[in-house]
Design an enzyme around this catalytic site. Structure first.
Site, PDB file in Angstrom:
ATOM      1  N   ARG A  20      -0.811  13.711  13.480  1.00 23.51           N
ATOM      2  CA  ARG A  20       0.048  13.433  12.321  1.00 23.51           C
ATOM      3  C   ARG A  20       0.383  14.762  11.657  1.00 23.51           C
ATOM      4  NH1 ARG A  20      -1.820   7.910   9.475  1.00 23.51           N
ATOM      5  NH2 ARG A  20       0.312   7.992   8.721  1.00 23.51           N
ATOM      6  N   CYS A  41      -5.667   6.858   9.454  1.00 25.73           N
ATOM      7  CA  CYS A  41      -5.968   6.173  10.711  1.00 25.73           C
ATOM      8  C   CYS A  41      -5.839   7.113  11.905  1.00 25.73           C
ATOM      9  CB  CYS A  41      -5.000   5.015  10.906  1.00 25.73           C
ATOM     10  SG  CYS A  41      -5.369   3.595   9.881  1.00 25.73           S
ATOM     11  N   LYS A  46       0.832  -1.214   0.000  1.00 24.64           N
ATOM     12  CA  LYS A  46       0.000   0.000   0.000  1.00 24.64           C
ATOM     13  C   LYS A  46       0.862   1.257   0.000  1.00 24.64           C
ATOM     14  CE  LYS A  46      -1.798   1.477   4.092  1.00 24.64           C
ATOM     15  NZ  LYS A  46      -1.468   2.854   4.476  1.00 24.64           N
ATOM     16  N   ASN A  47       1.804   1.318   0.923  1.00 24.25           N
ATOM     17  CA  ASN A  47       2.531   2.583   1.091  1.00 24.25           C
ATOM     18  C   ASN A  47       3.509   2.850  -0.047  1.00 24.25           C
ATOM     19  OD1 ASN A  47       1.030   3.055   3.330  1.00 24.25           O
ATOM     20  ND2 ASN A  47       2.589   2.356   4.784  1.00 24.25           N
ATOM     21  N   ASP A  66       4.536  -0.142  11.995  1.00 26.11           N
ATOM     22  CA  ASP A  66       3.404  -0.835  11.382  1.00 26.11           C
ATOM     23  C   ASP A  66       3.338  -2.316  11.766  1.00 26.11           C
ATOM     24  OD1 ASP A  66       2.507   1.443  10.121  1.00 26.11           O
ATOM     25  OD2 ASP A  66       3.718   1.108   8.342  1.00 26.11           O
ATOM     26  N   ARG A 113      -8.653  -1.017   4.366  1.00 27.61           N
ATOM     27  CA  ARG A 113      -7.883   0.083   3.761  1.00 27.61           C
ATOM     28  C   ARG A 113      -6.511  -0.398   3.296  1.00 27.61           C
ATOM     29  NH1 ARG A 113      -7.127   4.411   7.684  1.00 27.61           N
ATOM     30  NH2 ARG A 113      -5.614   4.818   6.062  1.00 27.61           N
TER      31      ARG A 113
HETATM   32  N1  EPU Z   1       6.058  13.653  11.743  1.00 19.90           N
HETATM   33  C1  EPU Z   1       6.143  14.967  12.153  1.00 19.90           C
HETATM   34  N2  EPU Z   1       6.039  15.933  11.206  1.00 19.90           N
HETATM   35  C2  EPU Z   1       5.876  15.665   9.893  1.00 19.90           C
HETATM   36  C3  EPU Z   1       5.783  14.321   9.482  1.00 19.90           C
HETATM   37  C4  EPU Z   1       5.880  13.334  10.428  1.00 19.90           C
HETATM   38  O1  EPU Z   1       6.295  15.242  13.339  1.00 19.90           O
HETATM   39  O2  EPU Z   1       5.808  16.608   9.085  1.00 19.90           O
HETATM   40  C5  EPU Z   1       6.153  12.576  12.738  1.00 19.90           C
HETATM   41  C6  EPU Z   1       4.841  11.799  12.872  1.00 19.90           C
HETATM   42  O3  EPU Z   1       3.967  12.438  13.768  1.00 19.90           O
HETATM   43  C7  EPU Z   1       5.312  10.461  13.374  1.00 19.90           C
HETATM   44  C8  EPU Z   1       6.672  10.296  12.702  1.00 19.90           C
HETATM   45  O4  EPU Z   1       7.070  11.603  12.277  1.00 19.90           O
HETATM   46  O5  EPU Z   1       5.512  10.501  14.763  1.00 19.90           O
HETATM   47  C9  EPU Z   1       6.659   9.340  11.533  1.00 19.90           C
HETATM   48  O6  EPU Z   1       5.793   9.787  10.550  1.00 19.90           O
HETATM   49  P1  EPU Z   1       6.073   9.579   8.993  1.00 19.90           P
HETATM   50  O7  EPU Z   1       5.950  10.914   8.347  1.00 19.90           O
HETATM   51  O8  EPU Z   1       7.326   8.813   8.784  1.00 19.90           O
HETATM   52  O9  EPU Z   1       4.845   8.702   8.595  1.00 19.90           O
HETATM   53  P2  EPU Z   1       3.849   8.936   7.396  1.00 19.90           P
HETATM   54  O10 EPU Z   1       4.589   9.288   6.171  1.00 19.90           O
HETATM   55  O11 EPU Z   1       2.721   9.774   7.830  1.00 19.90           O
HETATM   56  C10 EPU Z   1       4.050   6.464   6.582  1.00 19.90           C
HETATM   57  C11 EPU Z   1       3.088   5.346   6.346  1.00 19.90           C
HETATM   58  C12 EPU Z   1       2.565   4.835   7.672  1.00 19.90           C
HETATM   59  C13 EPU Z   1       3.747   4.364   8.515  1.00 19.90           C
HETATM   60  C14 EPU Z   1       4.755   5.507   8.678  1.00 19.90           C
HETATM   61  C15 EPU Z   1       6.008   5.096   9.420  1.00 19.90           C
HETATM   62  C16 EPU Z   1       2.140   5.994   4.220  1.00 19.90           C
HETATM   63  C17 EPU Z   1       0.949   6.459   3.451  1.00 19.90           C
HETATM   64  N3  EPU Z   1       1.987   5.834   5.530  1.00 19.90           N
HETATM   65  O12 EPU Z   1       3.287   7.463   7.241  1.00 19.90           O
HETATM   66  O13 EPU Z   1       1.734   3.732   7.386  1.00 19.90           O
HETATM   67  O14 EPU Z   1       3.291   3.956   9.777  1.00 19.90           O
HETATM   68  O15 EPU Z   1       5.144   5.996   7.381  1.00 19.90           O
HETATM   69  O16 EPU Z   1       6.671   4.079   8.756  1.00 19.90           O
HETATM   70  O17 EPU Z   1       3.187   5.740   3.637  1.00 19.90           O
HETATM   71  C18 EPU Z   1      -0.071   2.301   7.690  1.00 19.90           C
HETATM   72  O18 EPU Z   1       0.255   1.780   6.619  1.00 19.90           O
HETATM   73  O19 EPU Z   1      -0.944   1.810   8.459  1.00 19.90           O
HETATM   74  C19 EPU Z   1       0.582   3.533   8.097  1.00 19.90           C
HETATM   75  C20 EPU Z   1       0.122   4.302   9.063  1.00 19.90           C
END
Ligand code: EPU
Length: 414
Positions: free
Chosen positions: A119, A114, A21-22, A301, A394
């Site tokens: 976030r 989620c 997915k990601n 995850d 999802r």
């Molecule tokens: N964070 C910040 N500021 C930002 C961005 C992130 O503080 O601008 C913090 C977040 O709050 C969190 C940490 O950084 O504590 C990690 O967030 P990250 O940005 O790495 O995650 P994401 O890009 O929002 C993706 C995956 C998630 C997965 C995370 C970590 C996608 C669409 N989602 O999310 O997947 O948990 O990376 O590997 O790629 C899932 O598949 O269920 C899922 C939530």
């Protein structure tokens, strides 16, 4: 919708993993960088990906799916993402960098996803500002305007989504960009490989420092979505839950190293280049201490899966520290405790004493948490009901059907 699970059935056999997915979401975000045709193979048929395709379609892209092959072509006809679609998934944020790079503007309602904690998008937006983009943000959404110019930028945290957006913004920027402290998750690496194939001038693929010399234009390509490492870990967890003997195929075992390192001391685990065979003979006495962190360390995850494995381990204790998403522990701990587990949560820290679980009615609050509850229900004797299957759908394609092919007794309630 609910899953009805009669636990205690031993799972055996072979099961193939589909595309991640990601990874698919990040690659689809990058399709905005060109009007030429993209062909994405191994593109999973799951709700988040279908919603991302609808979002791109609503903004003007032509999208066609035939089984697991998706074709995306044409240009955007609007740079305003429709609220009703953008708010359905967090992945909608992944059109930010590509759209501002190609069209010099975007209006994006705050993305959904989620309920796993705050976030924020400060790193995405701060990084775009460093590239000279004018960013404004209020409770309704984010607006970005301007032409990206090469710059040096250090991500204060190796955020997956922020790295992906900044990579997409830099590939069409004027001049050279140097991004440091980039995420190195396999899904990010796949995006970097895609961008190179599209004609981007990008050095440092797979490392935390990426140097990008912007180019004028990019071309459409054919590309394979990488296998879903979290789905692979889910099937392996199902094998552990039922003391089963399962081979997971079409996966990349190196992407699951931290998870496999946690299981290997307790079970027979054999790997080939694209398959993992696990035989679980008895539940271990806990798994020691686990802390989630960016790749290659233990992924957030897979934390919900691990929480369930720890909950039904044979006595002993496991500590789990969730460093990324603050709500991921608490919800599932409460639900597992309804099944007789002993999970105590203090902030981002859980102490789990392994117990025999019993069946119960439990509720999924998020995608990965829901999968963790299914794993617990497969272990528990008797009939459990796992509600909130819409969260699971999802990110999982036909989870119940696939588990049934391994011998599980799991059906949808309707
Ligand atoms: N964070 C910040 N500021 C930002 C961005 C992130 O503080 O601008 C913090 C977040 O709050 C969190 C940490 O950084 O504590 C990690 O967030 P990250 O940005 O790495 O995650 P994401 O890009 O929002 C993706 C995956 C998630 C997965 C995370 C970590 C996608 C669409 N989602 O999310 O997947 O948990 O990376 O590997 O790629 C899932 O598949 O269920 C899922 C939530």
């Amino acid at each position: 919708m609910d899953y009805i699970v009669n636990g205690g059935r031993r799972l055996t056999g072979e099961i193939a993993v589909y595309g991640a997915k990601n990874c698919a979401l990040a690659l689809l975000g990058a399709t905005v960088l060109t009007e030429q045709e993209f062909v994405l193979r191994n593109c999973p048929q799951i709700v988040d990906v279908e919603n991302m395709l609808k979002l791109l379609g609503a903004m003007g892209k032509k999208t066609v799916r035939f089984n697991d092959v998706v074709r995306v072509s044409g240009g955007l006809t609007t740079t305003s993402a429709p609220y009703s679609l953008a708010t359905l998934l967090r992945g909608s944020a992944l059109i930010l960098g590509s759209t501002v790079a190609k069209y010099r503007e975007i209006d994006l309602p705050l993305p959904g996803g989620c309920a796993i904690g705050a976030r924020p998008m400060d790193i995405h937006l701060d990084g775009l500002e460093a590239l000279g983009i004018e960013v404004s943000c209020n409770e309704r959404g984010v607006s970005c305007r301007g032409e990206p110019k090469g710059a040096r930028y250090n991500l204060r945290f190796a955020s997956v989504g922020a790295t992906e957006n900044l990579l997409c913004a830099c590939v069409l920027a004027k001049g050279q960009s140097v991004l440091t402290n980039c995420a190195t998750e396999p899904e990010v690496v796949a995006l970097e490989q895609l961008l190179v194939k599209m004609g981007a001038n990008l050095q440092g693929v797979g490392t935390s420092t990426v140097v990008i010399d912007g180019v004028e234009s990019l071309r459409g390509v054919e590309f394979d979505v990488i296998p879903d490492r979290i789905v692979a870990a889910t099937y392996l967890s199902a094998a552990v839950a039922t003391l089963g003997d399962v081979t997971v195929t079409n996966c990349n075992p190196t992407h699951l190293k931290a998870f496999l390192d946690t299981l290997s001391p307790h079970f027979f685990v054999e790997q080939t280049e694209s398959a993992i065979h696990i035989v679980a003979e008895r539940q271990p006495q806990g798994y020691g201490s686990i802390t989630t962190a960016p790749y290659p360390l233990f992924p957030t995850d897979m934390q919900s899966l691990m929480l369930s494995l720890a909950a039904f381990s044979n006595g002993g204790s496991t500590t789990i520290c969730e460093k990324l998403f603050e709500n991921r522990l608490k919800h599932n701990a409460d639900e597992l405790n309804k099944m007789g587990a002993s999970v105590t949560v203090d902030g981002d820290y859980a102490v789990v004493s392994g117990k025999k679980l019993h069946s119960a009615c439990v509720a999924s609050h998020d995608l990965r948490g829901g999968a963790g509850l299914v794993i617990a229900a497969l272990n528990a004797d008797g009939r459990s009901v796992v509600s909130g299957v819409e969260h699971i759908n999802r990110g999982y394609s036909r989870l119940a059907e696939n588990l049934r092919t391994l011998g599980a007794d799991i059906v949808n309630s309707d």
